[in-house]
Every structure is written in structure tokens, then in C-alpha cells.
Motif scaffolding. Structure first.
Motif, PDB file in Angstrom:
ATOM      1  N   ALA A  17      -0.971   7.936 -19.433  1.00 54.55           N
ATOM      2  CA  ALA A  17      -1.061   9.166 -18.647  1.00 54.55           C
ATOM      3  C   ALA A  17      -2.153   9.084 -17.595  1.00 54.55           C
ATOM      4  O   ALA A  17      -1.897   9.340 -16.420  1.00 54.55           O
ATOM      5  CB  ALA A  17      -1.271  10.359 -19.566  1.00 54.55           C
ATOM      6  N   PRO A  18      -3.370   8.703 -17.870  1.00 52.88           N
ATOM      7  CA  PRO A  18      -4.372   8.609 -16.801  1.00 52.88           C
ATOM      8  C   PRO A  18      -4.036   7.488 -15.835  1.00 52.88           C
ATOM      9  O   PRO A  18      -4.257   7.602 -14.637  1.00 52.88           O
ATOM     10  CB  PRO A  18      -5.677   8.316 -17.522  1.00 52.88           C
ATOM     11  CG  PRO A  18      -5.485   8.721 -18.939  1.00 52.88           C
ATOM     12  CD  PRO A  18      -4.011   8.593 -19.192  1.00 52.88           C
ATOM     13  N   ALA A  19      -3.486   6.408 -16.298  1.00 54.93           N
ATOM     14  CA  ALA A  19      -3.143   5.297 -15.406  1.00 54.93           C
ATOM     15  C   ALA A  19      -2.028   5.706 -14.474  1.00 54.93           C
ATOM     16  O   ALA A  19      -2.027   5.354 -13.291  1.00 54.93           O
ATOM     17  CB  ALA A  19      -2.742   4.080 -16.223  1.00 54.93           C
ATOM     18  N   SER A  20      -1.047   6.443 -14.935  1.00 52.01           N
ATOM     19  CA  SER A  20       0.044   6.855 -14.059  1.00 52.01           C
ATOM     20  C   SER A  20      -0.442   7.875 -13.049  1.00 52.01           C
ATOM     21  O   SER A  20      -0.011   7.885 -11.905  1.00 52.01           O
ATOM     22  CB  SER A  20       1.219   7.371 -14.877  1.00 52.01           C
ATOM     23  OG  SER A  20       1.159   8.743 -15.082  1.00 52.01           O
ATOM     24  N   LYS A  21      -1.396   8.740 -13.427  1.00 54.14           N
ATOM     25  CA  LYS A  21      -1.979   9.677 -12.464  1.00 54.14           C
ATOM     26  C   LYS A  21      -2.765   8.904 -11.401  1.00 54.14           C
ATOM     27  O   LYS A  21      -2.719   9.226 -10.228  1.00 54.14           O
ATOM     28  CB  LYS A  21      -2.894  10.683 -13.168  1.00 54.14           C
ATOM     29  CG  LYS A  21      -2.171  11.747 -13.916  1.00 54.14           C
ATOM     30  CD  LYS A  21      -3.149  12.744 -14.499  1.00 54.14           C
ATOM     31  CE  LYS A  21      -2.423  13.819 -15.267  1.00 54.14           C
ATOM     32  NZ  LYS A  21      -3.359  14.788 -15.856  1.00 54.14           N
ATOM     33  N   HIS A  22      -3.469   7.907 -11.851  1.00 60.63           N
ATOM     34  CA  HIS A  22      -4.242   7.086 -10.921  1.00 60.63           C
ATOM     35  C   HIS A  22      -3.311   6.343  -9.962  1.00 60.63           C
ATOM     36  O   HIS A  22      -3.574   6.230  -8.772  1.00 60.63           O
ATOM     37  CB  HIS A  22      -5.119   6.113 -11.716  1.00 60.63           C
ATOM     38  CG  HIS A  22      -6.009   5.272 -10.858  1.00 60.63           C
ATOM     39  ND1 HIS A  22      -6.960   5.822 -10.033  1.00 60.63           N
ATOM     40  CD2 HIS A  22      -6.081   3.934 -10.694  1.00 60.63           C
ATOM     41  CE1 HIS A  22      -7.573   4.841  -9.400  1.00 60.63           C
ATOM     42  NE2 HIS A  22      -7.064   3.680  -9.785  1.00 60.63           N
ATOM     43  N   ARG A  23      -2.196   5.823 -10.498  1.00 62.92           N
ATOM     44  CA  ARG A  23      -1.211   5.133  -9.655  1.00 62.92           C
ATOM     45  C   ARG A  23      -0.576   6.086  -8.662  1.00 62.92           C
ATOM     46  O   ARG A  23      -0.365   5.745  -7.508  1.00 62.92           O
ATOM     47  CB  ARG A  23      -0.124   4.496 -10.528  1.00 62.92           C
ATOM     48  CG  ARG A  23      -0.560   3.244 -11.179  1.00 62.92           C
ATOM     49  CD  ARG A  23       0.581   2.611 -11.918  1.00 62.92           C
ATOM     50  NE  ARG A  23       0.137   1.434 -12.611  1.00 62.92           N
ATOM     51  CZ  ARG A  23       0.815   0.818 -13.548  1.00 62.92           C
ATOM     52  NH1 ARG A  23       1.993   1.289 -13.910  1.00 62.92           N
ATOM     53  NH2 ARG A  23       0.346  -0.250 -14.129  1.00 62.92           N
ATOM     54  N   LYS A  24      -0.275   7.290  -9.098  1.00 63.30           N
ATOM     55  CA  LYS A  24       0.313   8.269  -8.190  1.00 63.30           C
ATOM     56  C   LYS A  24      -0.651   8.596  -7.064  1.00 63.30           C
ATOM     57  O   LYS A  24      -0.260   8.691  -5.907  1.00 63.30           O
ATOM     58  CB  LYS A  24       0.709   9.539  -8.941  1.00 63.30           C
ATOM     59  CG  LYS A  24       1.925   9.384  -9.804  1.00 63.30           C
ATOM     60  CD  LYS A  24       2.278  10.697 -10.470  1.00 63.30           C
ATOM     61  CE  LYS A  24       3.502  10.526 -11.361  1.00 63.30           C
ATOM     62  NZ  LYS A  24       3.857  11.767 -12.048  1.00 63.30           N
ATOM     63  N   LYS A  25      -1.925   8.734  -7.383  1.00 60.65           N
ATOM     64  CA  LYS A  25      -2.926   9.001  -6.351  1.00 60.65           C
ATOM     65  C   LYS A  25      -3.027   7.818  -5.388  1.00 60.65           C
ATOM     66  O   LYS A  25      -3.142   7.981  -4.185  1.00 60.65           O
ATOM     67  CB  LYS A  25      -4.293   9.286  -6.978  1.00 60.65           C
ATOM     68  CG  LYS A  25      -4.415  10.636  -7.602  1.00 60.65           C
ATOM     69  CD  LYS A  25      -5.822  10.855  -8.119  1.00 60.65           C
ATOM     70  CE  LYS A  25      -5.952  12.213  -8.785  1.00 60.65           C
ATOM     71  NZ  LYS A  25      -7.304  12.420  -9.299  1.00 60.65           N
ATOM     72  N   THR A  26      -2.976   6.619  -5.920  1.00 54.32           N
ATOM     73  CA  THR A  26      -3.059   5.421  -5.087  1.00 54.32           C
ATOM     74  C   THR A  26      -1.851   5.335  -4.159  1.00 54.32           C
ATOM     75  O   THR A  26      -1.988   5.051  -2.961  1.00 54.32           O
ATOM     76  CB  THR A  26      -3.145   4.155  -5.969  1.00 54.32           C
ATOM     77  OG1 THR A  26      -4.245   4.272  -6.854  1.00 54.32           O
ATOM     78  CG2 THR A  26      -3.287   2.917  -5.125  1.00 54.32           C
ATOM     79  N   LEU A  30      -1.933   5.392  -0.194  1.00 58.71           N
ATOM     80  CA  LEU A  30      -1.349   4.300   0.592  1.00 58.71           C
ATOM     81  C   LEU A  30      -0.275   4.820   1.552  1.00 58.71           C
ATOM     82  O   LEU A  30      -0.208   4.403   2.717  1.00 58.71           O
ATOM     83  CB  LEU A  30      -0.760   3.232  -0.322  1.00 58.71           C
ATOM     84  CG  LEU A  30      -1.764   2.340  -1.049  1.00 58.71           C
ATOM     85  CD1 LEU A  30      -1.043   1.400  -2.019  1.00 58.71           C
ATOM     86  CD2 LEU A  30      -2.592   1.548  -0.058  1.00 58.71           C
ATOM     87  N   ILE A  31       0.537   5.735   1.084  1.00 57.68           N
ATOM     88  CA  ILE A  31       1.578   6.305   1.954  1.00 57.68           C
ATOM     89  C   ILE A  31       0.925   7.093   3.087  1.00 57.68           C
ATOM     90  O   ILE A  31       1.321   6.992   4.242  1.00 57.68           O
ATOM     91  CB  ILE A  31       2.551   7.181   1.134  1.00 57.68           C
ATOM     92  CG1 ILE A  31       3.418   6.286   0.248  1.00 57.68           C
ATOM     93  CG2 ILE A  31       3.410   8.030   2.048  1.00 57.68           C
ATOM     94  CD1 ILE A  31       4.305   7.045  -0.724  1.00 57.68           C
ATOM     95  N   PHE A  32      -0.109   7.866   2.737  1.00 57.67           N
ATOM     96  CA  PHE A  32      -0.821   8.631   3.770  1.00 57.67           C
ATOM     97  C   PHE A  32      -1.467   7.684   4.797  1.00 57.67           C
ATOM     98  O   PHE A  32      -1.380   7.912   6.012  1.00 57.67           O
ATOM     99  CB  PHE A  32      -1.881   9.529   3.126  1.00 57.67           C
ATOM    100  CG  PHE A  32      -2.671  10.310   4.120  1.00 57.67           C
ATOM    101  CD1 PHE A  32      -2.109  11.388   4.783  1.00 57.67           C
ATOM    102  CD2 PHE A  32      -3.988   9.964   4.420  1.00 57.67           C
ATOM    103  CE1 PHE A  32      -2.823  12.108   5.711  1.00 57.67           C
ATOM    104  CE2 PHE A  32      -4.715  10.679   5.355  1.00 57.67           C
ATOM    105  CZ  PHE A  32      -4.138  11.758   6.005  1.00 57.67           C
ATOM    106  N   ALA A  33      -2.100   6.602   4.329  1.00 66.63           N
ATOM    107  CA  ALA A  33      -2.733   5.624   5.234  1.00 66.63           C
ATOM    108  C   ALA A  33      -1.668   4.952   6.105  1.00 66.63           C
ATOM    109  O   ALA A  33      -1.876   4.743   7.309  1.00 66.63           O
ATOM    110  CB  ALA A  33      -3.509   4.594   4.424  1.00 66.63           C
TER     111      ALA A  33
END
Length: 143
Positions: A17-26, A30-33
Motif C-alpha cells: 500500500a505505501p509503495a503503490s501510493k509512492h509509485r502513483k505519486k512518482t 513524471l507525467i506532469f514533468a
């Protein structure tokens, strides 16, 4: 070591769960950048295209002005040459008219009653006067 199945699955879910939240943020970052980079690239391309267009227009205007000036000076030179030639022709015709007038006056004074050559001289004089008037009109048009 036997673990109950439920406890293992809960542990895996809690770890992921924390890793998937972290991946979603990443991914979002990346999409925003990527979107920002594409937007900046498009904006830069737009401004650079406008800059090149303005430069091209300025160069063409400069070239057209130079060519126009060259054509205008050439036209003025040709016009001056034409005026000079017409003036020279008019002066030459005026001299011929004066000579014909003198010859006509002399012939008229010396004409006998048998032969009348004065009509031929009057005809020639009339033709020369017509040409002189035509040249004068051409000169007036040039002015």
C-alpha cells in the motif's frame, strides 16, 4: 512456520500500500514533468518560428527596397537619356525648318511664272512642322 493465510495476505497488502501510493505519486510527477517539457517545447517552437518569420520578412523587405531603388535609378537614367535625345532631335528639326524657310523665301523670290517649285517646299515645310509638333508633344509627355 505456518502462518495463517489471512495474516500473510494482510501483511503483503500493508507493505504494498505505501509503495503503490509512492509509485502513483512518482507517475503523476513524471507525467506532469513530461507535459511541462512538451508544453515548453511547443511554446519555444512557436516563438522561434515567429522570430524566423519576422527575420525573413525583414530580409525580404530589405531586398525589395534595394531592387526597387536600382530599378528606379535605372528608369531615371533612361528617362534622362530619352529627354536628351528628344531635345537634340527637336533642335535638329528646328534648324532644318529654318533652312527650309530660308530656301522657300529665296525660291519664292526667284520663282518664274513658268515653274512653281514653292509648293514642294511648302509641303516639305509642313511635314517638318508636323514632326516637330509630334516631338514636342512627346517631350511634354516625358516631363
Amino acid at each position: 512456520m505456518s502462518y495463517p493465510l489471512e495474516s500473510v495476505s494482510r501483511e503483503n497488502n500493508s507493505r504494498n500500500a505505501p509503495a503503490s501510493k509512492h509509485r502513483k505519486k512518482t507517475y503523476k510527477l513524471l507525467i506532469f514533468a513530461w507535459i511541462m517539457l512538451v508544453g515548453m517545447g511547443l511554446t519555444g517552437a512557436y516563438y522561434y518560428t515567429n522570430y524566423l518569420k519576422a527575420q525573413l520578412v525583414d530580409d525580404l523587405a530589405r531586398q525589395n527596397q534595394t531592387q526597387l531603388h536600382a530599378i528606379q535609378s535605372d528608369y531615371q537614367m533612361q528617362l534622362e537619356d530619352l529627354k536628351t535625345n528628344v531635345n537634340e532631335d527637336i533642335v535638329g528639326l528646328q534648324d532644318k525648318v529654318e533652312q527650309l524657310n530660308q530656301l522657300l523665301a529665296f525660291t519664292k523670290d526667284n520663282a518664274s511664272t513658268k515653274v512653281d517649285n514653292s509648293n514642294q517646299l511648302y509641303t516639305q515645310l509642313a511635314e517638318v512642322k508636323k514632326k516637330l509638333i509630334e516631338l514636342q508633344k512627346n517631350l511634354d509627355v516625358l516631363k
